[in-house]
Scaffold this active site. Structure first.
Site, PDB file in Angstrom:
ATOM      1  N   TRP A  74     -75.055 -29.057  14.337  1.00 34.27           N
ATOM      2  CA  TRP A  74     -76.452 -29.243  13.921  1.00 34.27           C
ATOM      3  C   TRP A  74     -77.352 -29.480  15.129  1.00 34.27           C
ATOM      4  O   TRP A  74     -78.392 -28.825  15.285  1.00 34.27           O
ATOM      5  CB  TRP A  74     -76.574 -30.425  12.953  1.00 34.27           C
ATOM      6  CG  TRP A  74     -77.983 -30.618  12.446  1.00 34.27           C
ATOM      7  CD1 TRP A  74     -78.510 -30.109  11.304  1.00 34.27           C
ATOM      8  CD2 TRP A  74     -79.036 -31.358  13.095  1.00 34.27           C
ATOM      9  NE1 TRP A  74     -79.845 -30.462  11.194  1.00 34.27           N
ATOM     10  CE2 TRP A  74     -80.193 -31.236  12.274  1.00 34.27           C
ATOM     11  CE3 TRP A  74     -79.130 -32.105  14.271  1.00 34.27           C
ATOM     12  CZ2 TRP A  74     -81.409 -31.834  12.597  1.00 34.27           C
ATOM     13  CZ3 TRP A  74     -80.347 -32.691  14.607  1.00 34.27           C
ATOM     14  CH2 TRP A  74     -81.472 -32.561  13.768  1.00 34.27           C
ATOM     15  N   TYR A 111     -80.221 -26.928  16.515  1.00 34.39           N
ATOM     16  CA  TYR A 111     -81.624 -27.359  16.541  1.00 34.39           C
ATOM     17  C   TYR A 111     -82.222 -27.135  17.932  1.00 34.39           C
ATOM     18  O   TYR A 111     -83.356 -26.654  18.066  1.00 34.39           O
ATOM     19  CB  TYR A 111     -81.698 -28.837  16.159  1.00 34.39           C
ATOM     20  CG  TYR A 111     -83.094 -29.387  15.990  1.00 34.39           C
ATOM     21  CD1 TYR A 111     -83.777 -29.215  14.794  1.00 34.39           C
ATOM     22  CD2 TYR A 111     -83.724 -30.091  17.013  1.00 34.39           C
ATOM     23  CE1 TYR A 111     -85.053 -29.724  14.621  1.00 34.39           C
ATOM     24  CE2 TYR A 111     -84.991 -30.604  16.860  1.00 34.39           C
ATOM     25  CZ  TYR A 111     -85.657 -30.428  15.656  1.00 34.39           C
ATOM     26  OH  TYR A 111     -86.935 -30.929  15.505  1.00 34.39           O
ATOM     27  N   ASP A 160     -78.156 -29.260   7.019  1.00 37.26           N
ATOM     28  CA  ASP A 160     -79.366 -30.061   7.122  1.00 37.26           C
ATOM     29  C   ASP A 160     -79.841 -30.481   5.731  1.00 37.26           C
ATOM     30  O   ASP A 160     -80.016 -29.649   4.837  1.00 37.26           O
ATOM     31  CB  ASP A 160     -80.457 -29.257   7.829  1.00 37.26           C
ATOM     32  CG  ASP A 160     -81.711 -30.073   8.060  1.00 37.26           C
ATOM     33  OD1 ASP A 160     -81.779 -30.780   9.072  1.00 37.26           O
ATOM     34  OD2 ASP A 160     -82.620 -30.005   7.208  1.00 37.26           O
TER      35      ASP A 160
END
Length: 490
Positions: A429, A433, A449
């Site tokens: 994640w 990002y 998410d």
């Protein structure tokens, strides 16, 4: 890069602004090159040549049109999104690397010889790195001539020219006017030192509210702010600091740049364009996403939603780590404490550290995010987070400070994601990002998410990570933009 004559000519004949920056139209009978949307009479087919870059048109002996200002067109979305060597080279040239480090420095960053890099760029863009940098230099100089009261000799060196004579010769060749002739018709005064006002073009539509609201929810005191319809923030640039104000308008973003050193104009403009994703092709993105019945309504209601990007890859990575498993408000509080502690360290010995930049009385003082070595040197009490996460930020800062990790948009995306996930406490994640917002990957999706899953549920889409990830395959190659849509739906 091979251009299809019929497709290009139809775009010119219809004056389609979507193709501005994608190619340039050179007219042999006038010796002028234009953007496709130029309002002048459409030239005859037999008099037209198409070029993939302004530098190639200049190399062909054509000068820029004074009416449509082709050098001020939005950048090509292809070079903005491509992750290969040519795409990375274009982003590095846009950031002024050739002016600061020469072609050897550019080639070294990309891992190629100068000769091979020149061959690749010439094959794709019709011009080598020196010609591409020269075209950018001329545009930077024109902006300074027309919008500031700097002396012409000052402008020559600020724009990256090696001499005043080289400056004069280039401006005559590119614009068919000398710098002094360009200055004659301008009404600029001396003005405030280091302040440049300009307009950043983009391909409409641009959903400004989504950008401003995203940034507004994540501002850090002393670093950035949103007020009165504008986004302001501090920047760390190669020669010093800067504060920029960006206010979206019709077809342009009005930008005010306060530069410690005007040599940083080109990299400052490149970072501002990147921050607001101004080189994107929203019609292409919305065409793919709008073909999905689940997204068709939100795309029609809010066309032109962009990906809010970043001006500092290290800052974005720190924000991502701090934001793990905490609310946006909680992350802002923690980050604010870190920034205050870093400023309190009092180290101001190198470019990139948060030295306050003087402002007018009507604005708050802003500075760029603290440098990696400053964050790495902070005491434990400055972090205000669990020991494991604090260790992650220290490892991240040390890797960036030592040059082992490159988080700029010019970095190799696959390699950067791999190196990020090798650091303790950084998983898919966080790496994804950072790849989306700092490195500019347009096809990132984060199925785990929570906000994305809530947005998917609100739109009637699968809400489990596995099924949502599978469904998102239909949004390639624009899954980053789809993710922003889901966040807004949440």
């Amino acid at each position: 890069m091979e251009l299809d004559f019929e497709h290009c000519y139809r775009a010119v004949d219809s004056r389609d602004p979507r193709f501005d920056g994608c190619f340039y139209t050179a007219v042999r009978t006038t010796g002028i090159y234009c953007r496709p949307s130029c309002p002048a009479v459409t030239p005859k087919r037999e008099n037209v040549t198409f070029y993939p870059s302004a530098a190639a048109a200049q190399r062909g002996g054509f000068r820029a049109c004074r009416r449509c200002r082709p050098d001020a067109a939005p950048g090509s979305p292809e070079w903005d999104t491509r992750a290969d060597t040519v795409g990375r080279a274009m982003r590095l040239i846009g950031d002024g690397v050739v002016d600061r480090e020469g072609v050897a420095g550019l080639a070294g960053r990309l891992g190629y010889t100068e000769r091979h890099l020149n061959r690749m760029l010439t094959a794709e863009l019709g011009a080598g790195p020196l010609a591409l940098a020269r075209a950018q230099r001329a545009q930077t100089a024109r902006i300074l001539v027309e919008t500031t009261g700097l002396g012409l000799a000052e402008i020559a060196f600020a724009a990256g020219f090696g001499s005043v004579r080289q400056f004069n010769d280039t401006m005559l060749e590119v614009y068919a006017r000398s710098p002094s002739q360009m200055r004659e018709k301008q009404t600029v005064g001396r003005g405030e030192a280091g302040v440049v006002n300009l307009r950043l073009a983009y391909r409409p539509p641009l959903h400004a509210e989504s950008l401003l609201s995203f940034f507004a929810g994540r501002t850090l005191p002393g670093v950035d702010e949103v007020a009165d319809g504008a986004y302001r923030r501090g920047l760390n640039l190669p020669h010093g600091g800067a504060v920029v104000s960006l206010r979206p308008g019709d077809r342009v973003v009005h930008a005010t740049l306060r530069l410690d050193d005007v040599r940083d104009l080109a990299p400052a403009v490149a970072r501002c364009r990147r921050l607001f994703d101004l080189d994107a092709d929203p019609v292409a993105v919305d065409g793919v996403l709008g073909s999905d019945p689940a997204l068709r309504g939100v795309v029609a209601e809010e066309p032109g939603v962009r990906v809010p990007r970043a001006v500092d890859g290290f800052e974005m990575a720190v924000r991502a780590v701090v934001g793990q498993q905490v609310s946006v408000a909680g992350a802002r509080t923690t980050l604010g404490r870190m920034v205050r502690a870093a400023v309190g360290v009092g180290q101001a010995t190198s470019v990139g550290e948060p030295t306050p930049i003087p402002q007018t009385d009507t604005t708050a003082p802003l500075a760029g995010f603290p440098a990696a070595d400053v964050i790495a040197a902070l005491p434990d009490a400055a972090f205000g987070m669990p020991a494991a996460r604090r260790a992650t930020i220290r490892a991240l800062a040390e890797a960036v400070a030592d040059g082992k990790l490159d988080l700029d948009p010019t970095a190799d995306r696959t390699e950067t994601v791999t190196r990020l996930t090798e650091l303790p406490g950084i998983g898919p994640w966080t790496a994804g990002y950072v790849a989306m917002r700092a490195i500019g990957d347009p096809d990132v999706f984060l199925p785990t998410d929570l906000a994305a899953r809530r947005g998917a549920e609100a739109l009637g889409l699968p809400a489990t990570a596995k099924t949502l990830s599978s469904y998102a395959e239909r949004w390639r190659p624009w899954r980053s933009y789809a993710l922003i849509r889901l966040w807004r739906a949440a």
